[in-house]
Design an enzyme around this catalytic site. Structure first.
Site, PDB file in Angstrom:
ATOM      1  N   GLU A  32      -3.321 -21.024 -24.141  1.00  0.00           N
ATOM      2  CA  GLU A  32      -3.140 -19.644 -24.604  1.00  0.00           C
ATOM      3  C   GLU A  32      -1.666 -19.280 -24.737  1.00  0.00           C
ATOM      4  OE1 GLU A  32      -5.521 -17.551 -21.798  1.00  0.00           O
ATOM      5  OE2 GLU A  32      -7.270 -17.567 -23.100  1.00  0.00           O
TER       6      GLU A  32
ATOM      7  N   GLY B   9       1.843  18.147  16.528  1.00  0.00           N
ATOM      8  CA  GLY B   9       2.984  17.327  16.927  1.00  0.00           C
ATOM      9  C   GLY B   9       2.689  15.847  17.031  1.00  0.00           C
ATOM     10  N   LYS B  10       1.729  15.389  16.246  1.00  0.00           N
ATOM     11  CA  LYS B  10       1.380  13.966  16.293  1.00  0.00           C
ATOM     12  C   LYS B  10       2.549  13.107  15.806  1.00  0.00           C
ATOM     13  CE  LYS B  10      -2.131  14.611  13.543  1.00  0.00           C
ATOM     14  NZ  LYS B  10      -2.130  16.077  13.442  1.00  0.00           N
TER      15      LYS B  10
ATOM     16  N   GLU C  43       1.788  10.439   4.305  1.00  0.00           N
ATOM     17  CA  GLU C  43       1.765  11.817   3.846  1.00  0.00           C
ATOM     18  C   GLU C  43       3.142  12.363   3.541  1.00  0.00           C
ATOM     19  OE1 GLU C  43      -0.588  13.951   6.679  1.00  0.00           O
ATOM     20  OE2 GLU C  43      -2.368  13.744   5.432  1.00  0.00           O
TER      21      GLU C  43
END
Lengths: 578, 113
Positions: A72, A287-288, A312
């Site tokens: 090809e 507060g993670k 995030e």
């Protein structure tokens, strides 16, 4: 007789390592050596690349030269296409490690006029193989012949002969094939190549695509039967044999600080176990991330490497936000100890995330991995799949002695103890952050829900974000429940006021006592004085009386003398009688 | 049908036959050893050329078993293959050339229809 002859080579099926990351693990060594393997899949799924990497790795790692016969792409196109994956084909061609051969068939140029065979192809391939002593061959995509040559009967017979010929030649070959409607390949190549069939797949679910690989069949060898996700990136192919991991991690009893001394105190004063998995879950804004950032900073201070996946926030936003609570991450990024990997969960499929994670971990070699937050994955995919993915990540990280910290957002509706992604059973230490609403304000509370292998504190602590980082305070637990925030402050003020009052009371009592003592002493002194006075008075009286008595006696004697009423002796007697 | 075709054949050949000596036909026949197919093909080719291109052609027979690298140039897969190098454009005819009509069409010596 015959049986014994055959059983020997069969027991030790020789394999040809592909050098493709992970692939050799799922096939227990690679492709069957000296046999053709069919690699099939739909357009754009990476067949050509799989073949090319097989050759390049063979040439560079295993000293096995290879021939790439392309039906090809032209040689120039191939060289350009794989250069983006870091393969320098021109160099390898110069060193006679690889031969590229572009076979061009133009249907319109060909007129069929009777009996023929494909001996030309055999000779050509044989010539290419012999020219560099090739051990590996890739035919990509031989199905193009069906478009170029009109007589299918001849073609099929010749293909069968070709694969037989390849086996006789003893070269390890990859034959690629386009996926058909009902069959594995459009032209049914699987009929001819039956030793090993590998299927590549490029699937799109919910707008995210994932590449997957599956070993459909592998004669005479054990192989992983699952669909394995794979990646194609700047370093080539990588297949992830993640499901092959078991529960045989090395366990460390070393402890590492969480970065918050009060939290360490809750965990026997030492922190997490190295290589354990920590989950921080809680509702929004508790507060993670700060907790995770603390952990990252503490690790960097110890000189450990941290890989931080944020799904995030962008790294810059995260660093800015963390600066406001006194956690400075930039210096560590500059020193190369901290690396951020920011991707939207929806950017890839789950498997791809897994693959990216693997790759990032393998290249960066961190001591600690943070994923913040994990439950955003659910947006795109099913819960079960997320769970299996996380399980694989946990297994993988544990296997590498990497401490993992995940954060998870819990929705306020559901129970706090149930983490959305249902991975609680995989977690070693689970910190739960919750907000406590009381008296019109919202405060943060934290407690250790579980911590395997240590005697952890069962107390709820108030979690305060200060400009010097996270502080944990003991909350007030009284008859009216848990008090936090201003209520706690008020309670504390109340308590200290009470204390002051009590102290004053004690002071007062002490003074009273002192006064009483003084009074008592004064009274004692007065009594003493009075007694003294009495004593002297009494003595005086006694003296006076004695004097009087003496006086009277003298008077009587004097009178007697004057009367001459008795002699001297009787005088004495009389005196005694008296 | 057939006689009519043959008639028109002659016409076309005349029209298309090389006009000068410079306008020579260069043909290459690729074979693999002395296989029956190779021998048949060569015999068929010889016959056609003698009939159609008398004196105006040259045939080079290339045995790929002896010179495998020569097959690259003309992208030879099937054997035997006849390649018309001149006049341009290059044409390829595969098979043992037993179907004369198709050979003539392939060599552009005969226009279909």
């Amino acid at each position: 007789m015959k049986r014994t002859e055959h059983s020997l080579p069969r027991a030790t099926l020789l394999k040809s390592p592909t050098g493709i990351q992970g692939f050799d693990e799922i096939t227990a060594g690679g492709l069957p050596a000296g046999r053709p393997t069919l690699v099939c899949g739909s357009a754009g799924c990476g067949k050509t690349l799989f073949g090319m990497e097989f050759l390049v790795r063979g040439a560079t790692l295993y000293n096995e030269p290879g021939v790439f016969m392309s039906f090809e792409e032209t040689n120039e196109e191939l060289i350009k296409n794989v250069a983006s994956l870091g393969f320098n084909l021109e160099n390898l061609i110069e060193q006679k490690k690889i031969v590229l051969d572009h076979v061009h068939i133009e249907r319109s140029e060909i007129e069929e006029t009777g009996e023929y065979d494909l001996e030309g192809l055999f000779i050509r391939l044989g010539y290419a193989i012999d020219s560099i002593g090739a051990k590996r061959v890739v035919l990509d995509t031989i199905e193009s012949l069906f478009a170029g040559l009109p007589n299918q009967l001849i073609l099929r017979a010749e293909l069968r002969r070709l694969f037989r010929w390849i086996k006789d030649k003893g070269v390890t070959a990859i034959i690629t094939g386009e996926r058909g409607e009902e069959t594995l390949t459009r032209q049914g190549l699987e009929e001819y190549v039956s030793d090993c069939v590998i299927m590549l797949d490029h699937r799109v679910t919910e707008q995210t695509s994932t590449r997957r690989l599956r070993v459909v069949k592998y004669r005479g060898s054990l192989h992983g039967t699952n669909e394995y996700p794979f990646l194609i990136d700047e370093t080539g192919f990588s297949v992830l044999p993640i499901t092959s991991l078991g529960l045989e991690h090395i366990v460390s009893s070393e402890r590492i600080s969480s970065g918050i001394s009060e939290l360490d105190k809750m965990l026997e004063g030492k922190g997490y176990y190295r290589g354990s998995t920590v989950l921080v879950s809680g509702t929004a804004g508790v507060g993670k991330t700060s907790l995770a950032a603390h952990f990252a900073e503490a690790a960097c201070k110890r000189g450990e490497r941290v890989l931080y996946f944020c799904f995030e926030e962008s790294p810059n936003q995260l660093m800015r936000n963390m600066r406001s609570v006194g956690i400075k991450l930039e210096p560590w990024v500059q020193k190369g100890l901290l690396q951020f990997q920011a991707t939207r969960p929806t950017f890839y499929g789950l498997e791809m995330h897994l693959a990216v994670t693997h790759k990032a971990v393998n290249t960066f070699k961190p001591d600690i991995v943070i994923m913040d937050p994990i439950n955003t994955f659910i947006l795109g995919d099913k819960e079960y799949e997320v769970k299996t993915m996380l399980m694989r990540i946990v297994d993988f990280l544990k296997g590498n002695q990497i401490t993992a910290l995940f954060t998870s957002l819990t929705s306020t509706e559901s129970a706090l103890e149930s983490s959305d992604v249902g991975i609680s059973s995989l977690i070693d230490t689970w910190l739960l952050l919750r907000d406590i609403e009381l008296n019109g304000e919202r405060n943060r509370g934290m407690y250790v829900l579980k911590s395997r292998g240590m005697a952890n504190s069962n107390q709820i602590r108030e979690f305060i974000l200060t400009d010097k980082g996270v502080k944990l305070r003991e909350v007030y637990i009284g008859s009216s429940g848990v008090l936090t925030g201003s209520a706690r402050l008020a309670q504390e003020a109340h308590e200290s006021a009470g204390l002051l009052k009590r102290q004053h009371e004690i002071e007062r009592k002490k003074r009273e006592l002192e006064r009483k003592r003084i009074v008592m002493e004064a009274q004692v002194a007065a009594l003493h004085a009075e007694f003294k006075a009495d004593v002297s008075e009494a003595l005086k009286n006694i003296e006076t009386e004695q004097d009087t008595i003496n006086l009277q006696k003298n008077d009587r004697i004097n009178m007697a003398v004057s009367r001459k009423s008795f002699v001297e002796k009787s005088n004495k007697k009389k005196h005694i009688k008296l | 049908m057939k006689p009519m075709n043959e008639k028109s054949d002659v016409k076309t050949i005349k029209k298309r036959a090389p006009k000068t000596d410079d306008d020579k036909w260069v043909l290459r026949l690729y074979v693999a050893g002395h296989s029956p197919k190779a021998l048949t093909a060569f015999a068929n080719l010889k016959k056609i050329c003698e009939e159609q291109l008398e004196g105006k052609y040259s045939i080079e027979v290339i045995d790929l078993l002896l010179n495998p690298q020569r097959g690259m140039e003309d992208q030879i897969l099937a054997l035997p293959t006849l390649v018309r190098k001149l006049p341009v454009p290059v044409r390829k005819i595969i098979g043992d050339l037993s179907n004369t009509d198709r050979v003539l069409v392939g060599l552009d010596l005969l226009q279909v229809g």
